[in-house]
Design a protein around this motif. Sequence first.
Motif, mmCIF file in Angstrom:
data_model
loop_
_atom_site.group_PDB
_atom_site.id
_atom_site.type_symbol
_atom_site.label_atom_id
_atom_site.label_comp_id
_atom_site.label_asym_id
_atom_site.label_seq_id
_atom_site.Cartn_x
_atom_site.Cartn_y
_atom_site.Cartn_z
ATOM 1 N N UNK A 1 0.831 -1.203 0.000
ATOM 2 C CA UNK A 1 0.000 0.000 0.000
ATOM 3 C C UNK A 1 0.866 1.253 0.000
ATOM 4 N N UNK A 2 0.240 2.346 -0.482
ATOM 5 C CA UNK A 2 0.951 3.635 -0.468
ATOM 6 C C UNK A 2 1.319 4.010 0.958
ATOM 7 N N UNK A 3 0.434 3.624 1.879
ATOM 8 C CA UNK A 3 0.674 3.961 3.278
ATOM 9 C C UNK A 3 1.977 3.304 3.763
ATOM 10 N N UNK A 4 2.122 2.017 3.391
ATOM 11 C CA UNK A 4 3.337 1.325 3.842
ATOM 12 C C UNK A 4 4.583 1.950 3.228
ATOM 13 N N UNK A 5 4.446 2.340 1.947
ATOM 14 C CA UNK A 5 5.606 2.976 1.295
ATOM 15 C C UNK A 5 6.006 4.240 2.050
ATOM 16 N N UNK A 6 4.990 4.999 2.448
ATOM 17 C CA UNK A 6 5.291 6.240 3.194
ATOM 18 C C UNK A 6 5.955 5.940 4.538
ATOM 19 N N UNK A 7 5.423 4.912 5.196
ATOM 20 C CA UNK A 7 6.002 4.539 6.495
ATOM 21 C C UNK A 7 7.465 4.131 6.320
ATOM 22 N N UNK A 8 7.694 3.323 5.283
ATOM 23 C CA UNK A 8 9.066 2.862 5.037
ATOM 24 C C UNK A 8 9.977 4.051 4.749
ATOM 25 N N UNK A 9 9.459 4.977 3.937
ATOM 26 C CA UNK A 9 10.275 6.156 3.601
ATOM 27 C C UNK A 9 10.665 6.928 4.865
ATOM 28 N N UNK A 10 9.699 7.079 5.758
ATOM 29 C CA UNK A 10 9.983 7.805 7.005
ATOM 30 C C UNK A 10 11.018 7.042 7.845
ATOM 31 N N UNK A 11 10.812 5.731 7.925
ATOM 32 C CA UNK A 11 11.729 4.910 8.731
ATOM 33 C C UNK A 11 13.148 4.994 8.182
ATOM 34 N N UNK A 12 13.249 4.978 6.850
ATOM 35 C CA UNK A 12 14.570 5.052 6.221
ATOM 36 C C UNK A 12 15.280 6.352 6.617
ATOM 37 N N UNK A 13 14.465 7.398 6.813
ATOM 38 C CA UNK A 13 15.045 8.695 7.196
ATOM 39 C C UNK A 13 15.331 8.772 8.699
ATOM 40 N N UNK A 14 15.068 7.682 9.409
ATOM 41 C CA UNK A 14 15.419 7.635 10.827
ATOM 42 C C UNK A 14 14.254 7.878 11.777
ATOM 43 N N UNK B 1 20.322 1.852 3.973
ATOM 44 C CA UNK B 1 20.754 1.190 2.724
ATOM 45 C C UNK B 1 19.587 0.690 1.892
ATOM 46 N N UNK B 2 18.383 0.730 2.456
ATOM 47 C CA UNK B 2 17.235 0.189 1.724
ATOM 48 C C UNK B 2 16.834 1.136 0.592
ATOM 49 N N UNK B 3 16.651 0.553 -0.583
ATOM 50 C CA UNK B 3 16.245 1.354 -1.747
ATOM 51 C C UNK B 3 14.852 0.910 -2.183
ATOM 52 N N UNK B 4 13.939 1.847 -2.130
ATOM 53 C CA UNK B 4 12.545 1.529 -2.462
ATOM 54 C C UNK B 4 12.382 1.022 -3.893
ATOM 55 N N UNK B 5 13.218 1.505 -4.790
ATOM 56 C CA UNK B 5 13.055 1.115 -6.196
ATOM 57 C C UNK B 5 13.661 -0.250 -6.515
ATOM 58 N N UNK B 6 14.241 -0.890 -5.505
ATOM 59 C CA UNK B 6 14.878 -2.189 -5.770
ATOM 60 C C UNK B 6 14.103 -3.361 -5.184
ATOM 61 N N UNK B 7 12.895 -3.135 -4.771
ATOM 62 C CA UNK B 7 12.081 -4.222 -4.225
ATOM 63 C C UNK B 7 11.293 -3.748 -3.018
ATOM 64 N N UNK B 8 10.455 -4.643 -2.516
ATOM 65 C CA UNK B 8 9.620 -4.240 -1.382
ATOM 66 C C UNK B 8 10.403 -4.316 -0.075
ATOM 67 N N UNK B 9 9.916 -3.600 0.908
ATOM 68 C CA UNK B 9 10.539 -3.646 2.232
ATOM 69 C C UNK B 9 10.437 -5.059 2.783
#
Lengths: 183, 384
Positions: free
Chosen positions: A7-20, A67-75
């Motif tokens: 979901x878009x929601x999960x993508x947003x959560x992951x993005x935030x987590x990646x930023x710390x 190190x996680x890259x969103x464009x290289x696969x799912x979290x």
Amino acid sequence: MNNIVVSDEEIQIVQKAVLGDQQAFAQLFEQYYVPINRYLYFHMNSQQDADDLTDIVFLKTWQNLSNFKLNKGTFKAWLYRIAHNQLIDFYRRSSLIDSIDEIPETEANAMKPENLTIAKQEIQQLRTALAQLDERSRSVIIHRFIAGLDHHETAKLLGLSEGNVRVIQLRSLKKIKSFFMED
Amino acid sequence: MGERKDCKEFEKIISGSQSSNHQLVELKNTAEKIKTTSMQYTISENEVKFKWETLMQQIKLHEKSVTNSENLRFNNKTNLNQQRRFAMAWIFIAISVLSLGGVGTVYASNDALPGDVLYPIKIATEDIQLFLSDEEGDVDLLLDFMDERLEEMEIMKEDNNLEGIDLALESYQNQMKQITNLMTKVKPDDPVAGDALQAEVQNRLEEQAQRMLNINEEKGEQLQIQEQTQEHIETQEQLKSGQDDLSTEEIENGNQNNTGSEQDNQQPEEQQSQQQTGMQFSVSLQSYQLTQEGQFIMHFSMNAAQSGEILVRVNGIEYACSSSQSSLVCQGQAPTDETVHIEVIDVNNGSSLLDQWILVSSNDSSSTNNDNGNGQGGSGGKQH
């Protein structure tokens, strides 16, 4: 059955987590702790080891989030890769990588339900059924139907072709079905 | 071909398509059963929350320990304060017992390697074991732990993990210091047992030195390990001189003037130099001592372990000697002559490893270096 929908929601959560963002990571932890623990539990002989390794997986995940890259696969696939690597590492260190192929039925049966916090006979039966398979087949089944990864993710993680994963999956299901019928 | 077709059809079934192939439908049911059964394995929300809190504590602790470790490495302050280490140990143990399910974590940490999350717990657990053991038990434990550090370094070397080697080495150095201090304090009631303990420690350290050299040789660039090897040899020499005739108090007080400690301190440098450059097997006389019973005791040092048989002649008479990794000790009836001719021969090829004359004064029973036949140099006699 195993379509990966992120979901878009999960993508947003992951993005935030990646930023710390610790709160965001807490949400991911809450969502994936049990599935990862389950995944490890069905791979391992001991629940204690599975618990310890799950803790390590999430610590490693936190440490490597940048190190996680969103464009290289799912979290999710990335997380299972970390878990898979930790599992390999664990068996390499305990020199049990060979013996995992031969989890004896007696050992599986010896784990009495009353001694387990998860005292489900069906779970024990499933563990025993999985123990009938060779390591690769067992891994395919666990990744596909317990972790819920798709063919592509399973193939990538295990270093197999997707066609190979499909064939192994079908053959393994036949064996497990026979086991369930005999049991 | 049939299997591929089945695979394709199975994919459709598993995606929700209808099929008349009952066998494949049953397999889909098996897959569903695996999924639903595995889902029964779960953990309560409270437990997950607890795990989260634990993880946060671990992250904080880990970050602190990494910072500490880096500071120690980069500032070269390897001598950790014992009390602080014990305090850290208790914190780690307490937290792990409380948070990660108790004994299992400590047990799991036994396999931890440098850089692993559980590695500090492993080291802390060792400290606790030392804390709970008596001094003689500490010696055994420390030797075992040092073996473990070497094993870790060997694994790290295979993985080409230099940081890991550093971490293990840091701990090894600490334990080396501990055992050196400890050996000056341990006073077994039985002198024979004391000698046996010292001999055992010496043998184990020599074995470890060899392993360290192997790690060093294969790594090539590990300067720190070279330094450790040097320190190793010095420790062996210190233990050796202690085994000769020093009381433990004298070692503790640094009072080593009666065994030529100056020479002992110089010798490791020679050994190190030989090991690094020529790698040619050589023997040098460290000391020639006379006992009141008219016996001589000679100590030789070797720059490497000698696998073949070594023959020692004193004024033409052959003596049996005991050799270990880097030392050779001979004992026998002392010649009455003031001039003593010492020869060390490699029995395998008959070559002379040492051909040396020394003068032994009958007045004060001291031995003096006269001539060094094979150019080894620097191994004169010692007062005793």
